[in-house]
Design a protein around this motif. Structure first.
Motif, PDB file in Angstrom:
ATOM      1  N   VAL A   1       0.864  -1.188   0.000  1.00 39.34           N
ATOM      2  CA  VAL A   1       0.000   0.000   0.000  1.00 39.34           C
ATOM      3  C   VAL A   1       0.899   1.237   0.000  1.00 39.34           C
ATOM      4  CG1 VAL A   1      -1.785   1.256   1.291  1.00 39.34           C
ATOM      5  CG2 VAL A   1      -1.835  -1.247   1.225  1.00 39.34           C
TER       6      VAL A   1
ATOM      7  N   GLU B   1       0.454   4.320  -0.200  1.00 39.92           N
ATOM      8  CA  GLU B   1       0.026   5.482   0.606  1.00 39.92           C
ATOM      9  C   GLU B   1       0.713   5.495   1.977  1.00 39.92           C
ATOM     10  OE1 GLU B   1      -1.917   3.612  -1.219  1.00 39.92           O
ATOM     11  OE2 GLU B   1      -3.242   4.907  -2.390  1.00 39.92           O
ATOM     12  N   LEU B   2       1.038   4.314   2.486  1.00 34.38           N
ATOM     13  CA  LEU B   2       1.654   4.270   3.819  1.00 34.38           C
ATOM     14  C   LEU B   2       3.073   4.847   3.799  1.00 34.38           C
ATOM     15  CD1 LEU B   2       0.346   0.792   5.075  1.00 34.38           C
ATOM     16  CD2 LEU B   2      -0.487   3.074   5.706  1.00 34.38           C
TER      17      LEU B   2
ATOM     18  N   THR C   1       3.953   7.293   1.800  1.00 38.07           N
ATOM     19  CA  THR C   1       3.708   8.739   1.735  1.00 38.07           C
ATOM     20  C   THR C   1       3.463   9.298   3.139  1.00 38.07           C
ATOM     21  OG1 THR C   1       2.665   8.378  -0.403  1.00 38.07           O
ATOM     22  CG2 THR C   1       2.254  10.512   0.646  1.00 38.07           C
ATOM     23  N   VAL C   2       2.611   8.615   3.899  1.00 37.32           N
ATOM     24  CA  VAL C   2       2.302   9.080   5.259  1.00 37.32           C
ATOM     25  C   VAL C   2       3.586   9.144   6.085  1.00 37.32           C
ATOM     26  CG1 VAL C   2       1.113   8.505   7.425  1.00 37.32           C
ATOM     27  CG2 VAL C   2      -0.083   8.206   5.250  1.00 37.32           C
ATOM     28  N   SER C   3       4.362   8.079   6.037  1.00 42.09           N
ATOM     29  CA  SER C   3       5.577   8.016   6.835  1.00 42.09           C
ATOM     30  C   SER C   3       6.546   9.147   6.480  1.00 42.09           C
ATOM     31  CB  SER C   3       6.227   6.647   6.626  1.00 42.09           C
ATOM     32  OG  SER C   3       7.477   6.617   7.242  1.00 42.09           O
TER      33      SER C   3
ATOM     34  N   LEU D   1       5.170  12.635   7.564  1.00 41.30           N
ATOM     35  CA  LEU D   1       5.209  12.827   9.021  1.00 41.30           C
ATOM     36  C   LEU D   1       6.619  13.162   9.487  1.00 41.30           C
ATOM     37  CD1 LEU D   1       2.842   9.979  10.235  1.00 41.30           C
ATOM     38  CD2 LEU D   1       2.538  12.425  10.672  1.00 41.30           C
TER      39      LEU D   1
ATOM     40  N   GLU E   1       0.429   4.460  11.600  1.00 44.60           N
ATOM     41  CA  GLU E   1       1.658   4.716  10.846  1.00 44.60           C
ATOM     42  C   GLU E   1       2.533   5.727  11.598  1.00 44.60           C
ATOM     43  OE1 GLU E   1       2.246   2.842   8.377  1.00 44.60           O
ATOM     44  OE2 GLU E   1       4.127   3.777   7.744  1.00 44.60           O
TER      45      GLU E   1
ATOM     46  N   THR F   1       6.370   5.256  12.716  1.00 44.60           N
ATOM     47  CA  THR F   1       7.457   6.003  12.068  1.00 44.60           C
ATOM     48  C   THR F   1       8.024   7.123  12.941  1.00 44.60           C
ATOM     49  OG1 THR F   1       8.142   6.818   9.893  1.00 44.60           O
ATOM     50  CG2 THR F   1       6.150   7.796  10.813  1.00 44.60           C
ATOM     51  N   LEU F   2       7.222   7.624  13.895  1.00 48.57           N
ATOM     52  CA  LEU F   2       7.717   8.705  14.755  1.00 48.57           C
ATOM     53  C   LEU F   2       8.126   8.234  16.155  1.00 48.57           C
ATOM     54  CD1 LEU F   2       5.164  11.584  13.962  1.00 48.57           C
ATOM     55  CD2 LEU F   2       7.414  11.174  12.931  1.00 48.57           C
TER      56      LEU F   2
ATOM     57  N   GLN G   1      -1.203  -2.488   6.525  1.00 46.96           N
ATOM     58  CA  GLN G   1      -1.076  -2.891   5.109  1.00 46.96           C
ATOM     59  C   GLN G   1      -2.044  -4.010   4.692  1.00 46.96           C
ATOM     60  OE1 GLN G   1       2.509  -2.335   2.760  1.00 46.96           O
ATOM     61  NE2 GLN G   1       2.636  -4.558   2.772  1.00 46.96           N
TER      62      GLN G   1
ATOM     63  N   ARG H   1      -9.156  -2.592  -0.270  1.00 45.90           N
ATOM     64  CA  ARG H   1      -9.080  -2.325  -1.719  1.00 45.90           C
ATOM     65  C   ARG H   1      -9.644  -3.479  -2.532  1.00 45.90           C
ATOM     66  NH1 ARG H   1      -3.771   1.281  -2.413  1.00 45.90           N
ATOM     67  NH2 ARG H   1      -4.962   3.169  -2.851  1.00 45.90           N
TER      68      ARG H   1
ATOM     69  N   PHE I   1      -6.362  10.010   0.042  1.00 52.26           N
ATOM     70  CA  PHE I   1      -6.089  11.094   0.975  1.00 52.26           C
ATOM     71  C   PHE I   1      -7.203  12.122   0.872  1.00 52.26           C
ATOM     72  CE2 PHE I   1      -1.802   9.372   0.485  1.00 52.26           C
ATOM     73  CZ  PHE I   1      -1.378   9.349   1.817  1.00 52.26           C
TER      74      PHE I   1
END
Lengths: 100, 469
Positions: free
Chosen positions: A80, A82-83, A85-87, A90, B329, B333-334, B378, B385, B393
């Protein structure tokens, strides 16, 4: 040929559609209540045969033999993007420099 | 041979329940509606010290609290000046089977063992199955987990299939069913056939086990942070998480902590619909359970649910599926913490609510859950989908459950939306009035409904007059 003692998955109907609970919505009432359970095959059989299995707790269940040595087929899914892009967004929002 | 038609089995329900939970719930009845909730909890569960001992001996409890400094910094970018509370998370994924549900299972299964049951059964498609399987393994008990897993095309929710795998890895037998409330029918048949203990999520053991979570929160914050959190956000489905946490906080003397329920908004999707089943990306922590169980807790698999969230919640907010995936996410990631999405429902809400609180205030997200194949953003999004759900988005407020999952265009768009608690209270009273004629509601019942709704007796009377008028 699936043999006695094989670990198998069987499928059966628990309730026919006309036996379903009164409160189920219309679309669900159109289909039976189905069940899948795993156990040890009690006699040699072919895929598709009606068989009896002994489950892990020693119960007997009957149903159609559908798989020998049943496999877990769930996975990490299709990628995916989009994930990613998000990461990336951010990390940039918190002051990370975008990579050239 | 006994009659096993749906109607016949449901008619035997009370007798099966009595034998399988070991509680005669009728002894707690006080009026024609009311029952003595506190007496039930006192007589049928364990004291805090004993529960903590039971749990620590089986790898449950004492999970760490972690300050999410990067997420806090992100929230502050969008908060008004002076706002943006410190966000903490309690890492409940560190429990034996990977979620706070271990707290519930540990007390229920301990009790089953003590009473001499040979095995335990639970009806659950969630993390509770793995928790019961894990505890049953520790105590050497047989275990059966009954799941609602597939639609009529035998297509299963990846998240639920993963939970089945985990239960089997822990030695449990898993019975999987297609969509429908008759899961309860099969559950009753299995209880009758095996004579096992009903490790219901909603028994007093199942709820008291979570009280240790609230108690720990108070202890840890006093010791490690120097003050209590101002707000605790709980992901809400059947209400046990919130009820147990709030009760534990109260037992630790933390009466002023604001308790907020958070659910994923799945409005418009019918939970018992074969067609809707695979059009949702969350199988728990959503409004499809949260709203009905809040407005009528006694719809569960025991006669009187010990989870009564409306007694404890100060607010109830919803977030969208896209917002929860986005925050999942962000947590990875953060903050370097990869956790299961459903448990992050309260985190999405907390990210938004932080901007209402002052910078020196503290907001706690009281759980995380394990993640893995099938049970992460994921696979859940790619499954959506596959099922024709649009993933894009945009503004999460435009998400339509069952049609789209909208990832926020930027973090400022994450907004917890308040539900009207008064509407839920009214709905609870309305449900209660289905049990009796209005003129049969006694003073005891009125007092009970006042406790259930956190209203004054006079307000309950007003509601009753409105509803029946």
């Amino acid at each position: 040929m699936p043999n006695t003692g094989d670990w198998v998955l069987i499928h059966s109907q628990t309730l026919k559609k006309e036996e379903r609970a009164p409160q189920v919505p219309a679309d669900t009432k159109e289909v039976p209540l189905e069940m899948w359970v795993k156990g040890e095959l009690l006699e040699p059989a072919e895929i598709g045969d009606a068989v009896t299995v002994k489950t892990l707790t020693g119960r007997l269940e009957t149903g159609k033999l559908i798989e020998v040595n049943p496999v877990y087929r769930h996975s990490f899914g299709e990628f995916v993007p989009e994930l990613v892009t998000v990461s990336r967004e951010l990390r940039q929002l918190l002051g990370g420099e975008p990579h050239e | 041979m006994s009659n096993n038609s749906y109607e016949a089995v449901m008619a035997r329900r009370d007798a099966i329940m009595r034998a399988s939970v070991g509680i005669d719930y009728s002894t707690f009845n006080t009026g024609s509606i009311g029952f003595d909730y506190e007496q039930m909890m006192k007589e049928t569960s364990y004291p805090m010290d004993e529960m903590r001992r039971i749990q620590s001996s089986v790898g449950v409890g004492s999970t760490p609290i972690i300050e999410l400094k990067n997420l806090t910094a992100l929230a502050r970018k969008y908060a008004p000046a002076g706002k943006g509370a410190r966000i903490f998370i309690k890492d409940e994924a560190a429990n034996a089977s990977g979620s706070f549900k271990d707290r519930r299972a540990s007390i229920a299964v301990y009790h089953a063992k003590k009473l001499g049951y040979k095995g335990v059964i639970a009806a659950t498609s969630g993390n509770y199955g793995a928790a019961v399987a894990s505890q049953a393994a520790k105590y050497g008990l047989d275990c059966i987990i009954v799941q609602e897993c597939y639609d009529s095309n035998a297509k299963g929710q990846p998240e639920i299939i993963e939970k089945a795998r985990k239960c089997e890895a822990l030695g449990a037998e898993v019975v999987q069913l297609s969509v429908g409330p008759e899961l309860f029918y099969k559950f009753l048949l299995l209880l009758e056939e095996t004579g096992y203990f009903n490790a219901s999520l909603y028994s007093p053991y199942g709820i008291a086990g979570v009280e240790t979570l609230g108690y720990e929160i108070a202890e840890q914050f006093k010791e490690e942070v120097g003050k209590l959190p101002d707000m605790v956000v709980c992901t809400n489905a059947g209400g046990g998480n919130l009820t147990g946490t709030a009760r534990g906080l109260h037992q630790a003397g933390a009466h002023d902590v604001q308790i907020v329920a958070a659910s994923v908004d799945l409005s418009g999707l019918h939970m018992a619909s074969d067609k809707d089943f695979n059009r949702k990306s969350f199988t728990t922590g959503h409004t499809g359970f949260g709203v009905p169980f809040t407005s009528w807790p006694d719809r569960s698999d025991v006669p009187r649910s010990a989870a009564r969230p409306l007694r404890y919640m100060d607010r109830y907010v919803t977030v969208s599926q896209g917002e929860v995936f986005y925050i999942t996410e962000a947590l990875a990631t953060l903050e370097g913490l990869e956790k299961g999405p459903a448990g992050n429902t309260s985190l999405a809400a907390a990210f938004s609510l932080a901007s209402e609180l002052d910078k020196d205030q503290i907001i706690l997200v009281q759980e995380t859950e394990y993640t893995g194949a099938g049970k992460m953003s994921q696979p859940q999004l790619s499954f959506a989908r596959e099922n024709g759900i649009a993933l894009k988005f945009g503004d999460p407020r435009t998400e339509v459950p069952g049609e789209s999952v909208i990832l926020p265009e930027n973090p400022s768009l994450i907004k917890a939306v308040d539900l009207d608690l008064m509407k839920l209270r009214r709905s609870l009273v309305k449900n209660a009035l289905k049990l009796v004629d209005t003129n049969e509601v006694s003073e005891i019942d009125l007092a009970y409904l006042a406790e259930e709704t956190r209203l004054q007796v006079a307000d309950v009377k007003k509601l009753i007059a409105e509803i029946s008028g």
